[in-house]
Design a protein around this motif. Structure first.
Motif, PDB file in Angstrom:
ATOM      1  N   UNK A 150       0.830  -1.200   0.000  1.00 20.03           N
ATOM      2  CA  UNK A 150       0.000   0.000   0.000  1.00 20.03           C
ATOM      3  C   UNK A 150       0.870   1.258   0.000  1.00 20.03           C
ATOM      4  N   UNK A 151       2.000   1.190   0.708  1.00 22.88           N
ATOM      5  CA  UNK A 151       2.939   2.304   0.678  1.00 22.88           C
ATOM      6  C   UNK A 151       3.521   2.515  -0.704  1.00 22.88           C
ATOM      7  N   UNK A 152       3.817   1.419  -1.407  1.00 19.85           N
ATOM      8  CA  UNK A 152       4.329   1.522  -2.778  1.00 19.85           C
ATOM      9  C   UNK A 152       3.284   2.122  -3.706  1.00 19.85           C
ATOM     10  N   UNK A 153       2.028   1.761  -3.493  1.00 20.61           N
ATOM     11  CA  UNK A 153       0.941   2.338  -4.289  1.00 20.61           C
ATOM     12  C   UNK A 153       0.848   3.837  -4.030  1.00 20.61           C
ATOM     13  N   UNK A 154       0.910   4.224  -2.774  1.00 18.51           N
ATOM     14  CA  UNK A 154       0.821   5.657  -2.449  1.00 18.51           C
ATOM     15  C   UNK A 154       2.005   6.412  -3.052  1.00 18.51           C
ATOM     16  N   UNK A 155       3.213   5.849  -2.963  1.00 18.16           N
ATOM     17  CA  UNK A 155       4.379   6.515  -3.558  1.00 18.16           C
ATOM     18  C   UNK A 155       4.155   6.708  -5.055  1.00 18.16           C
ATOM     19  N   UNK A 156       3.591   5.722  -5.738  1.00 20.97           N
ATOM     20  CA  UNK A 156       3.390   5.817  -7.187  1.00 20.97           C
ATOM     21  C   UNK A 156       2.417   6.929  -7.527  1.00 20.97           C
ATOM     22  N   UNK A 157       1.307   7.006  -6.798  1.00 24.35           N
ATOM     23  CA  UNK A 157       0.373   8.121  -7.010  1.00 24.35           C
ATOM     24  C   UNK A 157       1.083   9.463  -6.820  1.00 24.35           C
ATOM     25  N   UNK A 158       1.837   9.571  -5.737  1.00 21.25           N
ATOM     26  CA  UNK A 158       2.493  10.841  -5.434  1.00 21.25           C
ATOM     27  C   UNK A 158       3.604  11.150  -6.442  1.00 21.25           C
ATOM     28  N   UNK A 159       4.240  10.132  -6.992  1.00 14.86           N
ATOM     29  CA  UNK A 159       5.263  10.348  -8.019  1.00 14.86           C
ATOM     30  C   UNK A 159       4.619  10.865  -9.308  1.00 14.86           C
ATOM     31  N   UNK A 160       3.444  10.346  -9.648  1.00 17.07           N
ATOM     32  CA  UNK A 160       2.711  10.882 -10.800  1.00 17.07           C
ATOM     33  C   UNK A 160       2.389  12.346 -10.567  1.00 17.07           C
ATOM     34  N   UNK A 161       1.919  12.653  -9.374  1.00 17.15           N
ATOM     35  CA  UNK A 161       1.577  14.041  -9.042  1.00 17.15           C
ATOM     36  C   UNK A 161       2.805  14.938  -9.122  1.00 17.15           C
ATOM     37  N   UNK A 162       3.948  14.463  -8.648  1.00 18.55           N
ATOM     38  CA  UNK A 162       5.172  15.257  -8.727  1.00 18.55           C
ATOM     39  C   UNK A 162       5.564  15.501 -10.183  1.00 18.55           C
ATOM     40  N   UNK A 163       5.405  14.488 -11.017  1.00 15.73           N
ATOM     41  CA  UNK A 163       5.731  14.650 -12.440  1.00 15.73           C
ATOM     42  C   UNK A 163       4.858  15.718 -13.087  1.00 15.73           C
ATOM     43  N   UNK A 164       3.603  15.783 -12.685  1.00 15.98           N
ATOM     44  CA  UNK A 164       2.679  16.752 -13.267  1.00 15.98           C
ATOM     45  C   UNK A 164       2.943  18.174 -12.787  1.00 15.98           C
ATOM     46  N   UNK A 165       3.621  18.287 -11.656  1.00 16.60           N
ATOM     47  CA  UNK A 165       3.872  19.607 -11.077  1.00 16.60           C
ATOM     48  C   UNK A 165       5.267  20.141 -11.376  1.00 16.60           C
ATOM     49  N   UNK A 166       6.150  19.288 -11.920  1.00 17.12           N
ATOM     50  CA  UNK A 166       7.517  19.720 -12.195  1.00 17.12           C
ATOM     51  C   UNK A 166       7.889  19.381 -13.632  1.00 17.12           C
ATOM     52  N   UNK A 167       8.848  20.119 -14.161  1.00 15.60           N
ATOM     53  CA  UNK A 167       9.280  19.892 -15.535  1.00 15.60           C
ATOM     54  C   UNK A 167      10.360  18.821 -15.622  1.00 15.60           C
ATOM     55  N   UNK A 168      10.978  18.494 -14.492  1.00 17.46           N
ATOM     56  CA  UNK A 168      12.103  17.546 -14.511  1.00 17.46           C
ATOM     57  C   UNK A 168      11.654  16.101 -14.667  1.00 17.46           C
ATOM     58  N   UNK A 169      10.408  15.810 -14.344  1.00 17.32           N
ATOM     59  CA  UNK A 169       9.912  14.450 -14.482  1.00 17.32           C
ATOM     60  C   UNK A 169      10.454  13.533 -13.403  1.00 17.32           C
ATOM     61  N   UNK A 170      10.386  12.244 -13.652  1.00 16.75           N
ATOM     62  CA  UNK A 170      10.803  11.236 -12.691  1.00 16.75           C
ATOM     63  C   UNK A 170      11.923  10.385 -13.276  1.00 16.75           C
ATOM     64  N   UNK A 171      12.792   9.920 -12.417  1.00 13.39           N
ATOM     65  CA  UNK A 171      13.850   9.006 -12.849  1.00 13.39           C
ATOM     66  C   UNK A 171      13.330   7.584 -13.002  1.00 13.39           C
ATOM     67  N   UNK A 172      12.077   7.331 -12.555  1.00 17.20           N
ATOM     68  CA  UNK A 172      11.589   5.963 -12.458  1.00 17.20           C
ATOM     69  C   UNK A 172      10.346   5.679 -13.294  1.00 17.20           C
ATOM     70  N   UNK A 173       9.459   6.649 -13.431  1.00 15.02           N
ATOM     71  CA  UNK A 173       8.219   6.414 -14.172  1.00 15.02           C
ATOM     72  C   UNK A 173       8.076   7.423 -15.296  1.00 15.02           C
ATOM     73  N   UNK A 174       7.221   7.100 -16.268  1.00 11.75           N
ATOM     74  CA  UNK A 174       6.963   8.009 -17.377  1.00 11.75           C
ATOM     75  C   UNK A 174       5.565   7.760 -17.933  1.00 11.75           C
ATOM     76  N   UNK A 175       5.079   8.733 -18.677  1.00 12.96           N
ATOM     77  CA  UNK A 175       3.754   8.614 -19.287  1.00 12.96           C
ATOM     78  C   UNK A 175       3.913   8.194 -20.746  1.00 12.96           C
TER      79      UNK A 175
END
Length: 431
Positions: A92-117
């Motif tokens: 469940x913690x991993x699920x929450x991190x994934x949601x929050x990582x998506x949100x971070x990607x949408x709020x920043x231009x640098x994106x994520x080192x781990x996930x992508x759209x």
């Protein structure tokens, strides 16, 4: 992963755990630790033509625990956790991190080192080369731990932890807890306590097996993220000598069977198919494991802690500790308020899901949590093949629509979806 990489992963998990400064409240108590870790290996070619590899690691969630609430105490508004096993909480913690990582990607231009759209369908996914690993400090309860537990018991108790193939279950049948493993069973009671309150909770072995097909992301996150399967499962065997090749081989055989071998190869739908995670062992013992605590105290440690640690990476708020499914130190009058809910409970994840859906400019969930989980047809097809009348888990316990009839604000709302037997997806597979 080779042996050095396994040790690296475990050392990083333990270091993160140590940094949180959590420990069971009594020196006579032990707990189970679980974590999800990402890795990505890159290769650099030198002037001589030889290549060197470098692996980046990220621990994304950590949890401890080994308890479940009795059914009579299940929260109807989704504001507490009924299953506080380490494996479930860390997922469940991993699920929450994934949601929050998506949100971070949408709020920043640098994106994520781990996930992508993905451009093809707009869904999110792990970047190429990223692998997902699961760590558990001991063999997960249920089918995987049969011979492991029997090895340390007297003959009479070892007979209870029988390794014979499980019988096909019937809905609502009896105990499959730490004992009587030859029964698939779905309503668990405490060993030796026939009168103890039952809990509607499958073993962690069963849940990991379900994740091998459905993915760890669950039904809600699957609406925006591709199926997320575990590549490796690292299990702590610090109390088993490396020279005991017979027992280690037996545990590996049991884990392979429990996690994916007992599932058919024909369960699949678009994007979903059975994965076969590699089972790897580590001899690095967890500091608060049963064996570590017993050695430290000079006598057997047989009492598991009632507390559960929950942590996930990059969070704006610190970790939290749960007891009996709610945040430690929060009084009964405050538990229903959003500010004081566990952030891994159903309604908290549901609310986070709604917020990320809005950021993605997709329709905000309407109606209950139960109804929202039914809106992914591909996920539903695989879930039915797994738990339906002809599936390998056709006796999977159903926690019930009565515990999922709440909206994103935690208010009870009517359900107008299909019948529970056709439409329900158990929380242990989702949120």
């Amino acid at each position: 992963m080779d042996a050095s990489q396994v040790d690296e992963l475990v050392s990083r998990v333990h270091a993160q755990y140590d940094a949180l400064r959590f420990k069971p409240s009594s020196e006579l108590q032990f707990t189970v630790l679980a974590a999800f870790v990402l890795s990505k290996t890159s290769y650099d070619v030198g002037d001589s033509g030889s290549s060197e590899s470098t692996t980046a690691w990220k621990v994304i969630s950590i949890a401890t625990g080994s308890k479940c609430l009795p059914t009579e105490k299940y929260p109807v508004k989704g504001d507490a956790l009924h299953d506080s096993h380490a494996e479930v909480l860390s997922r469940r913690g991993a699920v929450r991190w994934t949601y929050e990582e998506i949100r971070r990607c949408l709020h920043t231009a640098s994106g994520s080192a781990w996930i992508e759209r993905r451009e093809t369908d707009g869904k999110w996914a792990m970047k190429e080369g990223v692998k997902l690993h699961m760590y558990v400090s001991t063999v997960p309860c249920g089918d995987a731990s049969m011979r492991y537990l029997a090895s340390g018991q007297d003959p009479a108790m070892a007979a209870l932890k029988d390794s014979s193939p499980p019988a096909l279950p019937t809905q609502g049948s009896a105990s499959r807890g730490r004992d009587n493993y030859a029964l698939f069973g779905v309503l668990r009671t405490k060993p030796g306590r026939a009168d103890s309150p039952p809990t509607r909770c499958m073993s962690c072995s069963d849940k990991i097996a379900a994740w091998s097909i459905l993915g760890v992301q669950g039904a809600l996150l699957a609406q925006m993220f591709e199926p997320l399967c575990v590549d490796d499962i690292v299990i702590g065997l610090g109390d088993v000598e490396e020279s005991d090749e017979v027992l280690r081989a037996a545990v590996r055989e049991d884990c392979d069977r429990a996690f994916f071998g007992r599932l058919g190869d024909d369960i699949q739908a678009r994007g979903y198919r059975k994965s076969t995670p590699r089972v790897l062992f580590t001899s690095i013992d967890f500091v608060h494991s049963r064996s570590s605590r017993s050695k430290a105290n000079g006598k057997p440690c047989n009492q598991s802690s009632n507390e559960s640690l929950c942590w996930w990476a990059d969070s704006e708020t610190p970790h939290e500790v749960l007891i009996n499914g709610v945040r430690r130190g929060v009084g009964a009058k405050l538990r229903g308020l959003e500010l004081y809910r566990p952030r891994l409970c159903k309604v908290a994840i549901f609310r986070l899901h709604a917020g990320v859906m809005e950021l993605l400019r997709r329709p905000k969930p309407k109606g209950s949590y139960h109804i929202c989980k039914q809106s992914n047809p591909d996920y539903g097809i695989v879930r039915k093949a797994l738990k339906g009348p002809d599936g390998p888990f056709h006796g999977w316990v159903i926690s019930g629509v009565e515990w999922e009839s709440f909206d994103v604000d935690g208010n009870i709302v009517p359900n107008t979806s299909s019948s529970e037997s056709e439409g329900h997806i158990d929380e242990n597979l989702n949120h």
